[in-house]
Scaffold this motif. Structure first.
Motif, PDB file in Angstrom:
ATOM      1  N   UNK A   4       0.645  -1.544  -0.359  1.00 55.93           N
ATOM      2  CA  UNK A   4       0.184  -0.112   0.069  1.00 55.93           C
ATOM      3  C   UNK A   4       0.913   1.109   0.102  1.00 55.93           C
ATOM      4  N   UNK A   5       0.444   2.293  -0.725  1.00 53.61           N
ATOM      5  CA  UNK A   5       1.413   3.810  -1.304  1.00 53.61           C
ATOM      6  C   UNK A   5      -0.040   4.879  -1.569  1.00 53.61           C
ATOM      7  N   UNK A   6       0.205   5.715   0.003  1.00 58.08           N
ATOM      8  CA  UNK A   6       0.098   6.479  -0.274  1.00 58.08           C
ATOM      9  C   UNK A   6      -0.256   7.776  -0.327  1.00 58.08           C
ATOM     10  N   UNK A   7      -1.155   8.430  -0.771  1.00 61.22           N
ATOM     11  CA  UNK A   7      -0.396   9.438  -0.644  1.00 61.22           C
ATOM     12  C   UNK A   7      -0.765  10.917  -0.871  1.00 61.22           C
ATOM     13  N   UNK A   8      -0.173  11.818  -1.114  1.00 62.15           N
ATOM     14  CA  UNK A   8      -1.934  13.469  -1.520  1.00 62.15           C
ATOM     15  C   UNK A   8      -2.104  14.079  -0.249  1.00 62.15           C
ATOM     16  N   UNK A   9      -1.133  13.685   0.306  1.00 65.50           N
ATOM     17  CA  UNK A   9      -0.795  14.706   2.009  1.00 65.50           C
ATOM     18  C   UNK A   9      -0.623  16.164   2.076  1.00 65.50           C
ATOM     19  N   UNK A  10      -0.427  16.540   3.831  1.00 69.96           N
ATOM     20  CA  UNK A  10       0.159  17.919   2.979  1.00 69.96           C
ATOM     21  C   UNK A  10      -0.346  19.213   3.785  1.00 69.96           C
ATOM     22  N   UNK A  11       0.460  20.246   3.455  1.00 63.83           N
ATOM     23  CA  UNK A  11      -0.029  21.233   4.278  1.00 63.83           C
ATOM     24  C   UNK A  11      -1.514  22.192   3.504  1.00 63.83           C
ATOM     25  N   UNK A  12      -2.179  23.034   4.589  1.00 64.46           N
ATOM     26  CA  UNK A  12      -4.107  23.613   4.285  1.00 64.46           C
ATOM     27  C   UNK A  12      -4.211  23.588   5.315  1.00 64.46           C
ATOM     28  N   UNK A  13      -4.995  24.812   4.480  1.00 67.79           N
ATOM     29  CA  UNK A  13      -5.951  25.754   6.066  1.00 67.79           C
ATOM     30  C   UNK A  13      -6.767  25.153   6.085  1.00 67.79           C
ATOM     31  N   UNK A  14      -7.357  25.525   7.752  1.00 70.40           N
ATOM     32  CA  UNK A  14      -8.589  25.280   8.228  1.00 70.40           C
ATOM     33  C   UNK A  14      -9.531  25.614   7.476  1.00 70.40           C
ATOM     34  N   UNK A  15     -10.992  24.492   7.114  1.00 72.42           N
ATOM     35  CA  UNK A  15     -11.619  24.756   5.866  1.00 72.42           C
ATOM     36  C   UNK A  15     -11.260  24.131   4.406  1.00 72.42           C
ATOM     37  N   UNK A  16     -10.416  24.032   4.401  1.00 71.60           N
ATOM     38  CA  UNK A  16      -9.578  23.395   3.222  1.00 71.60           C
ATOM     39  C   UNK A  16     -10.064  21.983   2.376  1.00 71.60           C
ATOM     40  N   UNK A  17      -9.636  21.817   1.793  1.00 73.55           N
ATOM     41  CA  UNK A  17      -9.572  20.009   1.254  1.00 73.55           C
ATOM     42  C   UNK A  17      -7.996  19.148   0.332  1.00 73.55           C
ATOM     43  N   UNK A  18      -7.939  18.226   0.884  1.00 74.04           N
ATOM     44  CA  UNK A  18      -7.632  17.485   0.578  1.00 74.04           C
ATOM     45  C   UNK A  18      -7.928  15.687   0.324  1.00 74.04           C
ATOM     46  N   UNK A  19      -7.113  14.906  -0.469  1.00 76.74           N
ATOM     47  CA  UNK A  19      -7.410  13.804  -1.345  1.00 76.74           C
ATOM     48  C   UNK A  19      -6.446  13.029  -1.011  1.00 76.74           C
ATOM     49  N   UNK A  20      -6.723  12.260  -0.189  1.00 80.67           N
ATOM     50  CA  UNK A  20      -5.337  11.188  -0.332  1.00 80.67           C
ATOM     51  C   UNK A  20      -5.559   9.908  -0.929  1.00 80.67           C
ATOM     52  N   UNK A  21      -5.168   9.310  -2.145  1.00 80.54           N
ATOM     53  CA  UNK A  21      -5.129   7.685  -1.951  1.00 80.54           C
ATOM     54  C   UNK A  21      -3.982   7.125  -1.764  1.00 80.54           C
TER      55      UNK A  21
END
Length: 124
Positions: A4-21
């Motif tokens: 399993x290999x995760x990706x998509x993390x990072x730094x985001x401001x509150x209220x924002x969005x991210x998509x992890x894979x």
């Protein structure tokens, strides 16, 4: 074996969005379910969301219900976690996990394989 290999993390401001894979390889045809867990500094790893690999049934922790969506692409052997309306308390390392047999989706012991994790940081 399942890798399993995760990706998509990072730094985001509150209220924002991210998509992890989470890209799965190996004997993925045997997978019963895929899950996402997270671990914040100084805290235990906790359940976030899970999906039945074949049927597509989904399960969520109360803390993320309505904000996060788990989905899968069987053709790509990939599971996604769409995270919207992020909060500082969502900050954690997020782990993908694969279960080969039927079990309780919210329980860590159900899962046989784990990824290395991806960091999600939500600033206020």
């Amino acid at each position: 074996q399942v890798q399993l290999a995760e990706s998509g993390g990072g730094l985001v401001q509150a209220g924002g969005s991210l998509r992890l894979s989470c890209a799965a390889s190996g004997r993925t045809y045997r997978a019963y379910a895929m899950g996402w867990f997270r671990q914040a500094p100084g805290k235990e790893r906790e359940f976030v969301a899970a999906i039945n690999w074949s049927v597509g049934s989904t399960f969520y922790a109360d803390s993320v219900k309505g904000r996060f969506t788990i989905s899968r692409d069987n053709a790509k052997n990939t599971v996604y976690l769409q995270m919207n309306s992020l909060k500082p308390e969502d900050t954690a390392v997020y782990y993908c996990a694969a279960a080969l047999r039927y079990g309780t989706p919210r329980t860590m012991s159900t899962y046989d394989y784990w990824g290395q994790g991806t960091q999600v940081t939500v600033s206020s």
